[in-house]
Scaffold this active site. Structure first.
Site, PDB file in Angstrom:
ATOM      1  N   ARG A  29      36.752  43.402  33.881  1.00  0.00           N
ATOM      2  CA  ARG A  29      35.606  43.331  33.396  1.00  0.00           C
ATOM      3  C   ARG A  29      35.031  44.914  33.338  1.00  0.00           C
ATOM      4  O   ARG A  29      33.941  44.926  32.631  1.00  0.00           O
ATOM      5  CB  ARG A  29      34.598  42.322  33.972  1.00  0.00           C
ATOM      6  N   TYR A 152      43.058  26.787  47.185  1.00  0.00           N
ATOM      7  CA  TYR A 152      42.199  26.551  45.772  1.00  0.00           C
ATOM      8  C   TYR A 152      42.417  25.140  45.670  1.00  0.00           C
ATOM      9  O   TYR A 152      41.427  24.454  45.154  1.00  0.00           O
ATOM     10  CB  TYR A 152      42.495  27.340  44.699  1.00  0.00           C
TER      11      TYR A 152
HETATM   12  O1  1CP Z   1      35.336  36.672  33.859  1.00  0.00           O
HETATM   13  C1  1CP Z   1      36.552  37.012  33.944  1.00  0.00           C
HETATM   14  O2  1CP Z   1      36.757  37.863  32.752  1.00  0.00           O
HETATM   15  C2  1CP Z   1      37.378  36.558  34.877  1.00  0.00           C
HETATM   16  C3  1CP Z   1      37.876  37.477  36.083  1.00  0.00           C
HETATM   17  C4  1CP Z   1      39.293  37.259  36.481  1.00  0.00           C
HETATM   18  C5  1CP Z   1      40.271  38.323  36.393  1.00  0.00           C
HETATM   19  C6  1CP Z   1      40.161  39.694  35.408  1.00  0.00           C
HETATM   20  C7  1CP Z   1      39.745  36.231  36.888  1.00  0.00           C
HETATM   21  C8  1CP Z   1      39.154  34.883  37.543  1.00  0.00           C
HETATM   22  N1  1CP Z   1      41.095  36.287  37.087  1.00  0.00           N
HETATM   23  C9  1CP Z   1      41.654  37.640  36.465  1.00  0.00           C
HETATM   24  C10 1CP Z   1      42.906  38.450  36.337  1.00  0.00           C
HETATM   25  C11 1CP Z   1      43.871  38.237  37.364  1.00  0.00           C
HETATM   26  N2  1CP Z   1      43.978  37.398  38.616  1.00  0.00           N
HETATM   27  C12 1CP Z   1      44.775  39.276  37.728  1.00  0.00           C
HETATM   28  C13 1CP Z   1      45.347  40.075  36.443  1.00  0.00           C
HETATM   29  C14 1CP Z   1      46.048  41.358  36.557  1.00  0.00           C
HETATM   30  C15 1CP Z   1      45.412  42.378  37.202  1.00  0.00           C
HETATM   31  O3  1CP Z   1      44.666  43.318  36.101  1.00  0.00           O
HETATM   32  O4  1CP Z   1      45.463  42.805  38.388  1.00  0.00           O
HETATM   33  C16 1CP Z   1      45.553  38.640  38.881  1.00  0.00           C
HETATM   34  C17 1CP Z   1      46.743  39.540  39.478  1.00  0.00           C
HETATM   35  C18 1CP Z   1      44.629  37.875  39.364  1.00  0.00           C
HETATM   36  C19 1CP Z   1      45.067  37.209  40.747  1.00  0.00           C
HETATM   37  C20 1CP Z   1      44.186  36.078  41.366  1.00  0.00           C
HETATM   38  N3  1CP Z   1      43.279  35.403  40.895  1.00  0.00           N
HETATM   39  C21 1CP Z   1      43.962  36.330  43.005  1.00  0.00           C
HETATM   40  C22 1CP Z   1      44.658  37.027  43.803  1.00  0.00           C
HETATM   41  C23 1CP Z   1      44.122  38.553  43.777  1.00  0.00           C
HETATM   42  C24 1CP Z   1      42.727  38.786  44.545  1.00  0.00           C
HETATM   43  O5  1CP Z   1      42.197  39.119  43.717  1.00  0.00           O
HETATM   44  O6  1CP Z   1      42.860  38.277  45.492  1.00  0.00           O
HETATM   45  C25 1CP Z   1      42.968  35.403  43.036  1.00  0.00           C
HETATM   46  C26 1CP Z   1      42.515  34.951  44.428  1.00  0.00           C
HETATM   47  C27 1CP Z   1      42.670  34.712  41.952  1.00  0.00           C
HETATM   48  C28 1CP Z   1      41.562  33.711  41.451  1.00  0.00           C
HETATM   49  C29 1CP Z   1      40.422  34.056  40.916  1.00  0.00           C
HETATM   50  N4  1CP Z   1      40.636  34.145  39.475  1.00  0.00           N
HETATM   51  C30 1CP Z   1      39.451  34.639  38.941  1.00  0.00           C
HETATM   52  C31 1CP Z   1      38.547  34.858  39.878  1.00  0.00           C
HETATM   53  C32 1CP Z   1      37.174  35.349  39.871  1.00  0.00           C
HETATM   54  C33 1CP Z   1      39.121  34.519  41.155  1.00  0.00           C
HETATM   55  C34 1CP Z   1      38.841  34.828  42.620  1.00  0.00           C
HETATM   56  C35 1CP Z   1      37.896  33.562  42.957  1.00  0.00           C
HETATM   57  C36 1CP Z   1      37.481  33.747  44.552  1.00  0.00           C
HETATM   58  O7  1CP Z   1      37.021  34.737  45.131  1.00  0.00           O
HETATM   59  O8  1CP Z   1      38.044  32.822  45.451  1.00  0.00           O
END
Ligand code: 1CP
Length: 354
Positions: A29, A152
């Site tokens: 974002r 989750y």
């Molecule tokens: O509103 C939006 O546009 C969505 C935000 C978003 C994004 C950009 C989410 C929702 N996921 C992602 C992409 C994403 N998620 C990547 C893309 C590759 C990169 O550029 O790094 C990757 C590797 C992830 C992995 C992911 N998803 C993790 C593990 C890494 C970390 O950040 O700890 C986790 C925990 C998630 C769950 C998730 N998906 C999205 C959110 C906001 C969350 C976290 C929720 C929470 O805090 O519990």
């Protein structure tokens, strides 16, 4: 042959000329071009499941920056969604599932290793990205860890205290092990399919491993991660596929994580690189570990923080360092700060690769 394979060589602790860098959540974002595609897609799920959009968003950071790798644009929650748990994302609230795993009956009714065909949009995205990349830099594939996915699946959403999964851990550990076994088998098939589709390296995100006690971390997280590392196809033809293991909050357990069989350990910002290197004795490469919020501050202080980490790792010698942040980039990051960071890491680190 990759034109820039410095990330892979660093992860395998081979000689390189400078410290490679990529950033967790480098697509996201904070980039206006991401927000545009996200709006076109309508929802995060439609962005994720459309290979053309997901490919475009994966490549956006590389068009802007001199990065040494791209990471597949996807999410760790694709697996529980493919199990039929009904994933949706709400702006501001994050992910949630319409079906949660809480009881023995839920485990029996809802849980099984998903058919990998239902995840074909992920493998199609990998094919598209590899085609578009034209061997410029490596593509990193990923999955959540069995424990982090279980968080989750059992909470049903993000959580502050993880009371539902911890209640299961302390009352029905047998049931939790069952969930973790199914997750492990699913992740092995998922990551091996990503490797077969062309990813060059793999990262396992154990984002919530750090909420456990030391003993529970070993039994409910690390043991399953090890099983995954033992079961991945790490050689494809003459290519070696390095594996990065990232446990947020896991710095206390580095000695155990080294023994799990990964090639590299991802670090959050709570440990000094020099100490992490001392503990792991160059048996693995290290990836990290700038505080992502340092990108919100003054650019000269950001550059100084980056130099501190490079100096703390020290002369690279038989080690391997991949520069990264200790958790994902936040939406309020200034895109210019990312360019400054990459430039500093590439130029300053050359002094330490002699
Ligand atoms: O509103 C939006 O546009 C969505 C935000 C978003 C994004 C950009 C989410 C929702 N996921 C992602 C992409 C994403 N998620 C990547 C893309 C590759 C990169 O550029 O790094 C990757 C590797 C992830 C992995 C992911 N998803 C993790 C593990 C890494 C970390 O950040 O700890 C986790 C925990 C998630 C769950 C998730 N998906 C999205 C959110 C906001 C969350 C976290 C929720 C929470 O805090 O519990």
């Amino acid at each position: 042959m990759l034109k820039n394979d410095i990330l892979l060589r660093s992860l395998l602790r081979e000689h390189v000329e400078y410290t490679p860098i990529w950033l967790m959540r480098q697509a996201g974002r904070y980039l206006p071009e991401y927000r545009k595609i996200r709006e076109l897609a309508g929802s995060f799920m439609s962005l994720l499941t459309n290979p053309d959009y997901a490919c475009e968003v994966t490549l956006q950071p590389l068009r802007r920056y001199n990065l040494d790798a791209v990471i597949l644009f996807s999410d760790i929650l694709t697996i529980p969604n493919a199990m039929g748990l009904g994933l949706s994302f709400t702006d501001g609230l994050g992910p949630s599932f319409s079906r949660k795993i809480r009881t023995e009956d839920d485990v029996k009714r809802l849980l099984s290793v998903p058919d990998m065909n239902s995840l074909s949009y992920v493998f199609d995205t990998i094919n598209l990205v590899k085609n578009e990349l034209k061997q410029q830099v490596p593509l990193i594939g990923f999955s959540g860890s069995p424990w982090t996915l279980a968080c989750y699946m059992i909470e049903g959403q993000s959580s502050k205290d993880f009371s539902n999964i911890k209640k299961m851990l302390y009352s029905r550990p047998d049931l939790l092990h069952k969930v973790l076994e199914i997750n492990t088998e699913s992740i092995i098939q998922y990551l091996n399919s990503q490797i077969a589709s062309g990813v060059d390296a793999v990262m396992l995100f154990d984002t919530w491993g750090g909420i456990l006690t030391g003993t529970a971390f070993k039994d409910f997280s690390l043991a399953y991660n090890k099983k995954i590392f033992d079961s991945l196809n790490r050689t494809v033809g003459d290519r070696r596929i390095p594996i990065v293991s990232f446990t947020k909050g896991g710095s206390l357990w580095l000695k155990d994580i080294v023994k799990s069989g990964c090639d590299a350990i991802g670090l959050d910002w709570t440990i000094d690189m020099s100490e992490a290197r001392h503990i792991t004795s160059d048996a693995v490469a290290l990836q990290g570990n700038l505080d992502p919020l340092a990108l919100l501050g003054d650019h000269s202080l950001l550059r100084a923080e980056a130099r501190n980490i490079i100096e703390s790792f020290g002369f690279v010698g038989n080690g391997g360092h991949v520069f990264n942040i200790g958790h994902g980039l936040t939406p309020s990051t200034d895109p210019d700060a990312v360019a400054e960071l990459i430039e500093e890491v590439h130029s300053y680190s050359r002094l330490f690769h002699v």
